[in-house]
Design a protein around this motif. Sequence first.
Motif, PDB file in Angstrom:
ATOM      1  N   PHE A  33      35.885  52.494  30.195  1.00  8.77           N
ATOM      2  CA  PHE A  33      35.309  52.424  31.530  1.00  8.77           C
ATOM      3  C   PHE A  33      34.872  51.003  31.872  1.00  8.77           C
ATOM      4  CE2 PHE A  33      31.209  52.388  33.892  1.00  8.77           C
ATOM      5  CZ  PHE A  33      31.736  52.606  35.153  1.00  8.77           C
ATOM      6  N   LEU A  34      34.172  50.336  30.948  1.00 13.19           N
ATOM      7  CA  LEU A  34      33.692  48.979  31.206  1.00 13.19           C
ATOM      8  C   LEU A  34      34.844  48.025  31.494  1.00 13.19           C
ATOM      9  CD1 LEU A  34      30.907  48.754  28.469  1.00 13.19           C
ATOM     10  CD2 LEU A  34      30.602  49.081  30.933  1.00 13.19           C
ATOM     11  N   SER A  35      35.948  48.226  30.805  1.00 13.63           N
ATOM     12  CA  SER A  35      37.130  47.386  31.036  1.00 13.63           C
ATOM     13  C   SER A  35      37.692  47.616  32.441  1.00 13.63           C
ATOM     14  CB  SER A  35      38.185  47.690  29.976  1.00 13.63           C
ATOM     15  OG  SER A  35      39.347  46.933  30.203  1.00 13.63           O
ATOM     16  N   GLU A  36      37.748  48.894  32.838  1.00 13.67           N
ATOM     17  CA  GLU A  36      38.230  49.216  34.192  1.00 13.67           C
ATOM     18  C   GLU A  36      37.296  48.636  35.249  1.00 13.67           C
ATOM     19  OE1 GLU A  36      40.489  53.087  35.153  1.00 13.67           O
ATOM     20  OE2 GLU A  36      38.982  53.662  33.661  1.00 13.67           O
ATOM     21  N   LEU A  37      35.989  48.738  34.984  1.00  9.56           N
ATOM     22  CA  LEU A  37      35.003  48.231  35.940  1.00  9.56           C
ATOM     23  C   LEU A  37      35.135  46.712  36.093  1.00  9.56           C
ATOM     24  CD1 LEU A  37      32.649  49.082  37.772  1.00  9.56           C
ATOM     25  CD2 LEU A  37      31.105  48.766  35.812  1.00  9.56           C
ATOM     26  N   ARG A  38      35.284  46.009  34.992  1.00 13.43           N
ATOM     27  CA  ARG A  38      35.463  44.546  35.058  1.00 13.43           C
ATOM     28  C   ARG A  38      36.718  44.178  35.835  1.00 13.43           C
ATOM     29  NH1 ARG A  38      34.466  45.028  29.428  1.00 13.43           N
ATOM     30  NH2 ARG A  38      32.268  44.608  28.925  1.00 13.43           N
ATOM     31  N   ASN A  62      31.353  58.650  30.188  1.00 10.50           N
ATOM     32  CA  ASN A  62      30.473  57.797  29.394  1.00 10.50           C
ATOM     33  C   ASN A  62      30.443  56.404  30.018  1.00 10.50           C
ATOM     34  OD1 ASN A  62      29.105  56.273  27.516  1.00 10.50           O
ATOM     35  ND2 ASN A  62      30.464  56.767  25.797  1.00 10.50           N
ATOM     36  N   LEU A  63      29.291  56.035  30.564  1.00 11.25           N
ATOM     37  CA  LEU A  63      29.177  54.748  31.261  1.00 11.25           C
ATOM     38  C   LEU A  63      29.150  53.550  30.311  1.00 11.25           C
ATOM     39  CD1 LEU A  63      26.540  55.656  34.017  1.00 11.25           C
ATOM     40  CD2 LEU A  63      29.024  55.531  34.248  1.00 11.25           C
TER      41      LEU A  63
END
Length: 315
Positions: free
Chosen positions: A73-78, A67-68
């Motif tokens: 995921f958003l935390s990991e991406l940041r 789930n994008l």
Amino acid sequence: MEKLRIVFMGTPDFAVGILDTIYKNNYDIVGVITAPDKPAGRGQKVSMSAIKEYALEKNLRLLQPTNLKSEEFLSELRSLEANLQVVVAFRMLPEVVWKMPKLGTFNLHASLLPEYRGAAPINWAIINGETKTGVTTFFIDDKIDTGAMILSKETEIGANETAGELHDRLMHLGSEAVLETLQLIESGKATTTLQENHPDVKTAYKLNKDNCKIDWSQSGMTIFNLIRGLSPYPAAWTYIKDGENEWNVKIYSASFEEKEHSERVGKITTTKKEIFVAVKDGILKIESLQFPGKKRMWAHELLNGVKLTENAIAL
């Protein structure tokens, strides 16, 4: 000049060639995002994407979100602190993802945009009989393949070139385009051009069973282009009926000769080594094909084991 910290997003083989070029040019790849592993093939064995295999081989940081938009995921991406994202053959990104890096998110698309936006640009360029195509880099926006263009590179399409052959050439051309785009962004010299929308722009629709089936009522050149535009994958297909037998057959390569004849459209004739199908404006010679339960074969190999009668017809 700002040092780039790149997150790369992609899934299939086409994307691997691009990622490899970025890696070999010593850019700082802080993360790679690809599709989750999934069952594939007859045995439904769980398989990983081509990009995952490459990332593991090069020991690159790998994320496989389901789930994008998930906060995890958003935390990991940041946390990767990328200032640029590069996307090649991946899924549509939510705004929160493509807006995240300071320098933006750009995509490489295998067509000369705005032509052939969509899932299968390489295939449709050949299916539609185009004589040229190319690649385009553009900054992602909230629609599919519509963002402001950074640069494009053009190439001719050979008269007999298949989708597989063009795929490999565009992967190399795309690598050059991505490398040039990175250099422009890194040096602060990237400029963009808005895509023009006009009513007759062609779309690269997703391939499915229906649009891969051969319609024998069409012209020979249209059928020939469909076959090479779908070769080697997913392959054009047809039913071959011979008496009580009916097979679902994939056709990978053929040649077309325009000529007058009196045969019924779809009628199959064979010699000991060759297979011909009558079309409305000529004869299509089937060069390689695959019957159910058999491997891909040349026509003469198939005819060693499968005998077609004079009643055989392609439907």
